[in-house]
Design an enzyme around this catalytic site. Structure first.
Site, PDB file in Angstrom:
ATOM      1  N   GLU A 108      -5.415  -2.993  12.600  1.00 28.11           N
ATOM      2  CA  GLU A 108      -5.116  -3.802  11.410  1.00 28.11           C
ATOM      3  C   GLU A 108      -6.086  -4.982  11.313  1.00 28.11           C
ATOM      4  OE1 GLU A 108      -3.300  -2.217   9.523  1.00 28.11           O
ATOM      5  OE2 GLU A 108      -2.307  -0.911  10.989  1.00 28.11           O
ATOM      6  N   GLU A 127       0.848  -1.187   0.000  1.00 29.13           N
ATOM      7  CA  GLU A 127       0.000   0.000   0.000  1.00 29.13           C
ATOM      8  C   GLU A 127       0.885   1.238   0.000  1.00 29.13           C
ATOM      9  OE1 GLU A 127      -2.766   0.419   3.264  1.00 29.13           O
ATOM     10  OE2 GLU A 127      -3.725   2.116   2.321  1.00 29.13           O
ATOM     11  N   GLY A 185       3.213   2.388  10.567  1.00 32.82           N
ATOM     12  CA  GLY A 185       2.950   1.627  11.792  1.00 32.82           C
ATOM     13  C   GLY A 185       2.764   0.142  11.521  1.00 32.82           C
ATOM     14  N   ALA A 186       1.864  -0.168  10.604  1.00 31.11           N
ATOM     15  CA  ALA A 186       1.575  -1.558  10.298  1.00 31.11           C
ATOM     16  C   ALA A 186       0.721  -1.629   9.041  1.00 31.11           C
ATOM     17  CB  ALA A 186       0.833  -2.224  11.460  1.00 31.11           C
ATOM     18  N   MET A 187       0.502  -2.863   8.559  1.00 26.58           N
ATOM     19  CA  MET A 187      -0.230  -3.023   7.305  1.00 26.58           C
ATOM     20  C   MET A 187      -1.143  -4.232   7.347  1.00 26.58           C
ATOM     21  SD  MET A 187      -0.819  -1.811   4.365  1.00 26.58           S
ATOM     22  CE  MET A 187      -2.079  -2.564   3.351  1.00 26.58           C
ATOM     23  N   GLU A 188      -2.371  -4.011   6.877  1.00 24.93           N
ATOM     24  CA  GLU A 188      -3.450  -4.996   7.030  1.00 24.93           C
ATOM     25  C   GLU A 188      -3.536  -6.038   5.924  1.00 24.93           C
ATOM     26  OE1 GLU A 188      -3.909  -1.649   6.333  1.00 24.93           O
ATOM     27  OE2 GLU A 188      -5.503  -1.355   4.869  1.00 24.93           O
ATOM     28  N   HIS A 200      -9.385  -3.894   9.913  1.00 25.92           N
ATOM     29  CA  HIS A 200      -9.350  -3.666   8.466  1.00 25.92           C
ATOM     30  C   HIS A 200      -9.835  -4.885   7.680  1.00 25.92           C
ATOM     31  CE1 HIS A 200      -7.818   0.266   7.528  1.00 25.92           C
ATOM     32  NE2 HIS A 200      -6.640   0.131   8.106  1.00 25.92           N
ATOM     33  N   GLU A 206      -9.795   4.096   6.327  1.00 24.41           N
ATOM     34  CA  GLU A 206      -8.965   4.527   7.456  1.00 24.41           C
ATOM     35  C   GLU A 206      -9.762   5.256   8.548  1.00 24.41           C
ATOM     36  OE1 GLU A 206      -6.351   3.198   7.986  1.00 24.41           O
ATOM     37  OE2 GLU A 206      -5.641   2.512   6.033  1.00 24.41           O
TER      38      GLU A 206
HETATM   39  N1  ARG Z   1      -3.122   0.827   5.730  1.00 22.78           N
HETATM   40  C1  ARG Z   1      -2.102   1.037   6.727  1.00 22.78           C
HETATM   41  C2  ARG Z   1      -2.840   1.342   8.025  1.00 22.78           C
HETATM   42  O1  ARG Z   1      -3.267   2.400   8.318  1.00 22.78           O
HETATM   43  C3  ARG Z   1      -1.157   2.136   6.403  1.00 22.78           C
HETATM   44  C4  ARG Z   1      -0.280   1.890   5.227  1.00 22.78           C
HETATM   45  C5  ARG Z   1       0.307   3.124   4.692  1.00 22.78           C
HETATM   46  N2  ARG Z   1       1.428   2.875   3.861  1.00 22.78           N
HETATM   47  C6  ARG Z   1       1.908   3.750   2.988  1.00 22.78           C
HETATM   48  N3  ARG Z   1       2.939   3.431   2.323  1.00 22.78           N
HETATM   49  N4  ARG Z   1       1.377   4.896   2.760  1.00 22.78           N
HETATM   50  O2  ARG Z   1      -3.125   0.494   8.760  1.00 22.78           O
HETATM   51 ZN    ZN Z   2      -5.417   1.716   8.680  1.00 24.57          ZN
END
Ligand code: ARG
Ligand code: ZN
Length: 884
Positions: A305, A128, A268-271, A308, A327
């Site tokens: 996450e 993402e 922070g993290a990714m779903e 999500h 988000e």
């Molecule tokens: N979807 C992720 C979250 O909020 C954030 C990822 C954003 N990454 C980026 N490269 N912009 O949980």
């Molecule tokens: Zn998110």
């Protein structure tokens, strides 16, 4: 003047894809520098699309090895290749056909940490928003949903663990010391949710049974030897899964759910579906290394996450303009989760505080943008506090306006209608209009109009008629690209209090615009009249922070003090005391410009003391009450000609006076806070620790001898990281003894330097020491061996926090702080533009500085803008900050 190469993309230009991808079969051979990727896609032409229209596939830093269509390898004349696009000119006339592409990528040189890269020797991905195109050529947009099957192959000894999206299908050896694993994800998903991990990792596991009986195997994977620090994350995951079933009726939908913690991560993290990837500071914790704040963050981000999976994955976004659809909604959900796990009142205050300190300045400066932007040059620059935090406030307002039951009905309808789709904000809102039988047309302006609305309020009370008139006037400030705006629907919870503290009921008043106790402000200006009001009441507005607005209502010190002590809504109590504190500190700062800051009002100190000793209140609540507004928040409230030095002086003086006022009761309060010997990260214990540190910090700033020695004891006797770190920070920032400051820093380093997450705290505490001297300190620290330009956490913990959380250091009047940060950004832009651009936003409020600092900041920004080969990310931010 536009200097950035990037083309703006506009929401109004959205067009549905001409070709969809139905299935993707990937075969990925992991190798440090030459990873081989084969992708076989089944493409379907959309109805009515002319077959002569070419297939366009995004690509970024890929080496193309071959392309075939329906099994026939294409000649170089049959396709066109640019650095960002592979265009297949001639494709079969039939509706469905297969495209197979072989590419080679280099995980080791991937310093952008987007696509496939290596972190501490392990392979991981981040796709993402537009990272999948760095793995293979693909129509990399969120409205193309495909079913993925991923085969991963690697060296068995170096990379024993192979993880993918979905469910594990098969694994085995392939000879030459290599092995493979096949993963299949049955749920169609956009490419940004693709993930894989390959590494030598340790793990913990747990079985979970969903409400309807599905067995799920949960796993958390961490770097070798760290599996003992993953229990709290696992516990948070289980509680999140249960909560989503109970509160929203949403169950998990695969046989496995894996989380992997890596130490190099941009965000922070990714779903990713079934395979969340985390910045390890939001997974790893034990009492010796993690603070209460770390625990709370882990709980919230694990939940975020996980949530999500439905709000983001099962229903995704049609395009990146709709980012807040997933988000904002998911932040709202994680806030609700944490509120249910902890103290709802204190959580609300924390969330509003965060919104005010991170989102309000964004909305007030040149980077202001609507929660749903209408155009962007670089989408990575829109993962902002506005999209996330203000986005969550909008969802909260929908819940407020509809009421709990109808809100839930609207959510149910959203899942029923759009499961498996890529949706829009309009579709989301429509569900609540239907479920609530309301018209949300005006409300929807919250998504399109940027800027924090201002609500001016004037109240008149006629003693003879016992009549109260409140006049509301809303004002939408102009923001870049939006000069004129329409009035919005502002929900307001208000209360009237009598002198004796009793609440005068307002809901019974027959006044237009009040629904379920919530006042609906819809016009530019409107009046509210209350009859039979026995006395001139004290008015409390925007209770619980019903709307993300700024309220301008003149209240006397007496009224603020009254509300701080008597409001029944915890948030409003806090807000009243904050307003009172801000007012007296800002007055002090104005005086400090021309000499010494003035004293705090006696009444202010008296209220502070009462709160400090109010045993009947939750300790965490008392701690937040006694935390006066930060220097950055005060700067934001002042808004123009800001002098950070004057704010700092006044802030110190007020804290010192507050510390003195509670000096005599400090001992008894601390004694009353019995904390179990065995560390527990729960909210109540955390609250006690927080109150204790808050009281001691004020005492140290006041130089109360008891506090000066108590804080030293607290540092050396602490049996947990919360106390240890709070004591460290207070000593390093405010203790008069240089010896002690150096001693604790050295001690902390010796004890913890092998743990990179704790070492970050050691850097951060030095970077945030108030005053100009921090510039030299930070510069010196960047030359250390354990500082690194390639690790985002380390960069943020030194340069990032210096720029965002050290107002007197960053804004040193000689401009050295600006230069330091600008130099880092220039260098970082070559390797990791996304993190560089994020860091650059620390300059976003430079226009509100006093002229001297403003000019210096602007000069460094312009100098940066003149550099050639700036990334799209950095030049987009620079352009918006300088040219508007
Ligand atoms: N979807 C992720 C979250 O909020 C954030 C990822 C954003 N990454 C980026 N490269 N912009 O949980
Ligand atoms: Zn998110």
């Amino acid at each position: 003047m536009r200097t950035s190469q990037g083309q703006a993309i506009h929401l109004k230009d959205y067009q549905a894809p001409e070709y969809r991808v139905v299935t993707v079969d990937l075969d990925i051979h992991l190798h440090k520098t030459q990873t081989y990727v084969k992708s076989k896609m089944l493409l379907v032409r959309a109805k009515g699309v002319d077959p002569t229209i070419p297939v366009k596939l995004n690509g970024d830093e890929l080496k193309l090895l071959s392309v075939s269509v329906d099994g026939k390898e294409l000649d170089e004349r049959d396709y066109q290749l640019t650095p960002t696009m592979l265009t297949l000119g001639k494709v079969p006339k039939k509706k469905k056909f297969e495209v197979e592409i072989e590419t080679e990528i280099n995980p080791d040189t991937n310093t952008k940490l987007m696509g496939l890269y290596r972190s501490s020797g392990n392979y991981c991905t981040q796709c993402e928003a537009e990272g999948f195109r760095r793995i293979t050529f693909f129509p990399d947009r969120p409205d193309i949903l495909a079913v993925y099957t991923t085969r991963i192959e690697a060296d068995k000894k170096d990379v024993p663990i192979l993880l993918g999206n979905g469910n594990p299908v098969k694994k085995g050896a392939v000879g030459k010391g290599r092995h493979y694993a096949i993963w299949h994800d049955p749920h169609p998903k956009p490419s940004y949710l693709f993930a894989l991990v390959g590494g030598n990792l340790d793990s913990i596991h747990k079985n979970f049974r969903t409400a309807s009986g599905r067995k799920v195997k949960l796993g958390i994977y961490v770097e070798k030897g760290k599996q003992n620090s993953a229990d709290y994350a696992m516990d948070s995951l289980v509680r999140s899964m249960r909560w989503d079933e109970e509160v929203f009726g949403l169950e998990y939908d695969l046989d496995v759910f894996n989380i992997v913690a890596v130490s190099d991560f941009n965000m922070g993290a990714m779903e990713n579906k079934g395979l969340n990837i985390f910045n390890d500071k939001y997974v790893l914790a034990n009492h010796d290394t993690a603070t209460d704040t770390d625990y709370a963050n882990i709980e919230a981000i694990i939940a975020h996450e996980y949530f999500h999976n439905w709000t983001g994955n099962r229903i995704t976004c049609r395009d990146w303009f709709q980012l807040c659809l997933k988000e904002g909604l998911t932040v709202f959900r994680d806030q609700e989760f944490s509120s249910d796990q902890r103290s709802r009142g204190v959580k609300r205050i924390e969330d509003v505080r965060r919104l005010k300190s991170s989102q309000f300045p964004e909305d007030a400066g040149p980077l202001a943008h609507p929660v749903r932007p209408e155009s962007y040059v670089e989408i990575n620059n829109f993962y902002t506090a506005t999209v996330y935090e203000k986005g969550a406030e909008i969802v909260r307002m929908i819940a407020t306006v509809l009421g709990e039951q109808k809100f839930r009905k609207g959510m149910d309808l959203y899942f029923k209608r759009h499961d498996g789709e890529a949706a829009t904000i309009e579709q989301f809102i429509d569900c609540f209009e239907k479920a609530g039988k309301v018209d949300l047309t005006q409300f929807a302006l919250w998504y399109s109009q940027a800027g924090t609305p201002l609500l001016n309020v004037v109240a008149k009370y006629e003693n003879s008629a016992k009549r109260l008139e409140i006049e509301f006037e809303q004002f939408q400030r102009p923001t870049s690209g939006q000069r004129r705006k329409a009035p919005m629907l502002i929900p307001q919870a208000i209360a009237l209090f009598g002198k004796d503290g009793s609440e005068i009921p307002v809901t019974s008043t027959k006044t237009a615009g009040i629904e379920n106790g919530i006042l609906h402000l819809t016009k530019r200006s409107q009046k509210l009249i209350f009859n039979d009001v026995p006395e001139r009441p004290i008015i409390s507005l925007n209770r619980g922070f019903t709307a993300p607005i700024e309220v301008n209502y003149r209240q006397s010190s007496n009224e603020l003090a009254f509300l701080a002590l008597n409001e029944t809504d915890g948030f409003s109590r806090w807000q009243a005391f904050q307003t009172y504190a801000s007012r007296t500190i800002i007055r002090g700062a104005k005086a400090a410009k021309s000499g010494e800051p003035v004293n705090a009002e006696d009444l202010f100190l008296e209220v502070g003391k009462k709160i400090a000793e109010a045993d009947e209140l939750e300790p965490a609540f008392r701690a937040t009450m006694l935390t006066v507004p930060g220097e950055g928040d005060l700067a934001q409230m002042i808004g123009k000609n800001v002098d950070p030095e004057a704010i700092h002086k006044s802030w110190m003086k007020h804290c010192a006076q507050l510390g003195k006022a509670i000096k005599d009761i400090q001992g008894p309060i601390l004694k009353g806070l019995t904390i179990e010997d065995k560390f527990k990260p729960d909210a109540l214990s955390a609250g006690k620790r927080s109150l204790r540190s808050t009281i001691l910090k004020l005492g140290v700033i006041a130089r109360a001898p008891e506090a000066l020695s108590e804080i030293e004891t607290m540092y050396f006797d602490a049996n947990n990281m919360t106390d240890k770190f709070n004591a460290l920070a207070t000593i390093v920032h405010y203790h008069p003894s240089r010896d002690l400051r150096e001693k604790v820093l050295e001690d902390f380093y010796q004890k913890y330097h092998l743990n990179h997450i704790v070492l970050d705290k050691w850097f951060a505490v030095q970077a945030t020491k108030p005053g100009k001297s921090a510039v030299a300190t930070v510069k010196r620290l960047t030359r250390r061996k354990d500082f690194s330009f390639s690790n985002p956490n380390r960069l943020r913990s030194l340069i990032g926090v210096f720029a965002t959380s050290n107002p007197t250091g960053f804004n040193a009047d000689n401009g050295r702080g600006y230069k330091l940060v600008a130099d880092v950004i220039r260098r970082l832009d070559n390797s990791n533009p996304q993190v560089a651009a994020r860091m650059l936003t620390a300059f976003r409020s430079f226009n509100s500085l006093e002229p001297g600092r403003r000019t210096l900041a602007q000069d460094y920004l312009k100098e940066l803008q003149r550099q050639d080969k700036l990334s799209n990310d950095v030049s987009d931010i620079l352009d918006r900050m300088l040219n508007r």
